[in-house]
Scaffold this motif. Sequence first.
Motif, PDB file in Angstrom:
ATOM      1  N   VAL A  43       0.839  -1.204   0.000  1.00  0.00           N
ATOM      2  CA  VAL A  43       0.000   0.000   0.000  1.00  0.00           C
ATOM      3  C   VAL A  43       0.874   1.254   0.000  1.00  0.00           C
ATOM      4  O   VAL A  43       0.611   2.216  -0.733  1.00  0.00           O
ATOM      5  N   MET A  44       1.938   1.244   0.809  1.00  0.00           N
ATOM      6  CA  MET A  44       2.847   2.395   0.865  1.00  0.00           C
ATOM      7  C   MET A  44       3.529   2.609  -0.478  1.00  0.00           C
ATOM      8  O   MET A  44       3.686   3.744  -0.936  1.00  0.00           O
ATOM      9  N   LEU A  45       3.936   1.540  -1.145  1.00  0.00           N
ATOM     10  CA  LEU A  45       4.566   1.655  -2.460  1.00  0.00           C
ATOM     11  C   LEU A  45       3.587   2.210  -3.497  1.00  0.00           C
ATOM     12  O   LEU A  45       3.971   3.018  -4.345  1.00  0.00           O
ATOM     13  N   GLN A  46       2.311   1.813  -3.434  1.00  0.00           N
ATOM     14  CA  GLN A  46       1.313   2.336  -4.358  1.00  0.00           C
ATOM     15  C   GLN A  46       1.104   3.835  -4.139  1.00  0.00           C
ATOM     16  O   GLN A  46       1.020   4.608  -5.097  1.00  0.00           O
ATOM     17  N   ILE A  47       1.021   4.233  -2.887  1.00  0.00           N
ATOM     18  CA  ILE A  47       0.832   5.659  -2.565  1.00  0.00           C
ATOM     19  C   ILE A  47       2.043   6.457  -3.041  1.00  0.00           C
ATOM     20  O   ILE A  47       1.898   7.540  -3.627  1.00  0.00           O
ATOM     21  N   ALA A  48       3.250   5.943  -2.815  1.00  0.00           N
ATOM     22  CA  ALA A  48       4.467   6.637  -3.247  1.00  0.00           C
ATOM     23  C   ALA A  48       4.512   6.755  -4.768  1.00  0.00           C
ATOM     24  O   ALA A  48       4.898   7.800  -5.312  1.00  0.00           O
ATOM     25  N   ALA A  49       4.087   5.719  -5.492  1.00  0.00           N
ATOM     26  CA  ALA A  49       4.088   5.764  -6.954  1.00  0.00           C
ATOM     27  C   ALA A  49       3.111   6.826  -7.458  1.00  0.00           C
ATOM     28  O   ALA A  49       3.425   7.584  -8.392  1.00  0.00           O
ATOM     29  N   THR A  50       1.915   6.900  -6.846  1.00  0.00           N
ATOM     30  CA  THR A  50       0.948   7.920  -7.281  1.00  0.00           C
ATOM     31  C   THR A  50       1.461   9.322  -6.962  1.00  0.00           C
ATOM     32  O   THR A  50       1.293  10.245  -7.767  1.00  0.00           O
ATOM     33  N   GLU A  51       2.149   9.496  -5.829  1.00  0.00           N
ATOM     34  CA  GLU A  51       2.715  10.805  -5.470  1.00  0.00           C
ATOM     35  C   GLU A  51       3.812  11.205  -6.460  1.00  0.00           C
ATOM     36  O   GLU A  51       3.903  12.367  -6.858  1.00  0.00           O
ATOM     37  N   LEU A  52       4.619  10.241  -6.877  1.00  0.00           N
ATOM     38  CA  LEU A  52       5.666  10.533  -7.856  1.00  0.00           C
ATOM     39  C   LEU A  52       5.073  10.967  -9.191  1.00  0.00           C
ATOM     40  O   LEU A  52       5.556  11.897  -9.829  1.00  0.00           O
ATOM     41  N   GLU A  53       4.018  10.308  -9.613  1.00  0.00           N
ATOM     42  CA  GLU A  53       3.385  10.680 -10.875  1.00  0.00           C
ATOM     43  C   GLU A  53       2.746  12.062 -10.780  1.00  0.00           C
ATOM     44  O   GLU A  53       2.841  12.862 -11.708  1.00  0.00           O
ATOM     45  N   LYS A  54       2.092  12.369  -9.651  1.00  0.00           N
ATOM     46  CA  LYS A  54       1.511  13.700  -9.456  1.00  0.00           C
ATOM     47  C   LYS A  54       2.594  14.766  -9.487  1.00  0.00           C
ATOM     48  O   LYS A  54       2.425  15.823 -10.117  1.00  0.00           O
ATOM     49  N   ASP A  55       3.728  14.489  -8.827  1.00  0.00           N
ATOM     50  CA  ASP A  55       4.841  15.452  -8.775  1.00  0.00           C
ATOM     51  C   ASP A  55       5.407  15.669 -10.173  1.00  0.00           C
ATOM     52  O   ASP A  55       5.702  16.802 -10.565  1.00  0.00           O
ATOM     53  N   LYS A  56       5.529  14.587 -10.929  1.00  0.00           N
ATOM     54  CA  LYS A  56       6.062  14.686 -12.291  1.00  0.00           C
ATOM     55  C   LYS A  56       5.135  15.517 -13.173  1.00  0.00           C
ATOM     56  O   LYS A  56       5.588  16.398 -13.918  1.00  0.00           O
ATOM     57  N   SER A  57       3.844  15.288 -13.084  1.00  0.00           N
ATOM     58  CA  SER A  57       2.892  16.056 -13.901  1.00  0.00           C
ATOM     59  C   SER A  57       2.859  17.517 -13.460  1.00  0.00           C
ATOM     60  O   SER A  57       2.733  18.422 -14.300  1.00  0.00           O
TER      61      SER A  57
END
Length: 173
Positions: free
Chosen positions: A12-26
């Motif tokens: 779950v933590m890895l999924q949240i971190a991946a979504t945060e990285l994508e938001k930051d990139k966009s």
Amino acid sequence: AITARRQHLKSVMLQIAATELEKDKSRREAEKQNYLAEHCPPLHIPGSMSEVQELCKQLHAKIDAAEEEKYDMEVKVQKSSKELEDMNQKLFDLRGKFKRPPLRRVRMSADAMLKALLGSKHKVCMDLRANLKQVKKEDTEKERDLRDVGDWRKNIEEKSGMEGRKKMFETES
């Protein structure tokens, strides 16, 4: 049960971190597009020569403004770095800890040292040996005996045999 829960929390933590990285990139990409749209408008090349010359003048004015801004920033950076060096020096002075540079032995005569200190205008000669007194050596007994002996071969021939021994006793007494 505990290890399964750990694995679930980790995923779950890895999924949240991946979504945060994508938001930051966009978000970064959107900021980049906004900056480019604001500071670099699209280039429209006009058809007539006078419009092209006007466009070149505008571009040169923008380049000059950017160069002035760059120069001002460099001066500010140099000034702040100089202030930092001065403050660091004051800090070391207040602490009392000085870095003493390693001293090297310099072979220099007294004349050369005075010339370096006083400059080439002053002609100073430091002949230290000229001021010394002349001392006469006194002859010691051993030196006199060595001088009186002369050639060692003659001395041995004289002392060889009975006559030589007789002479030795006569000279000693």
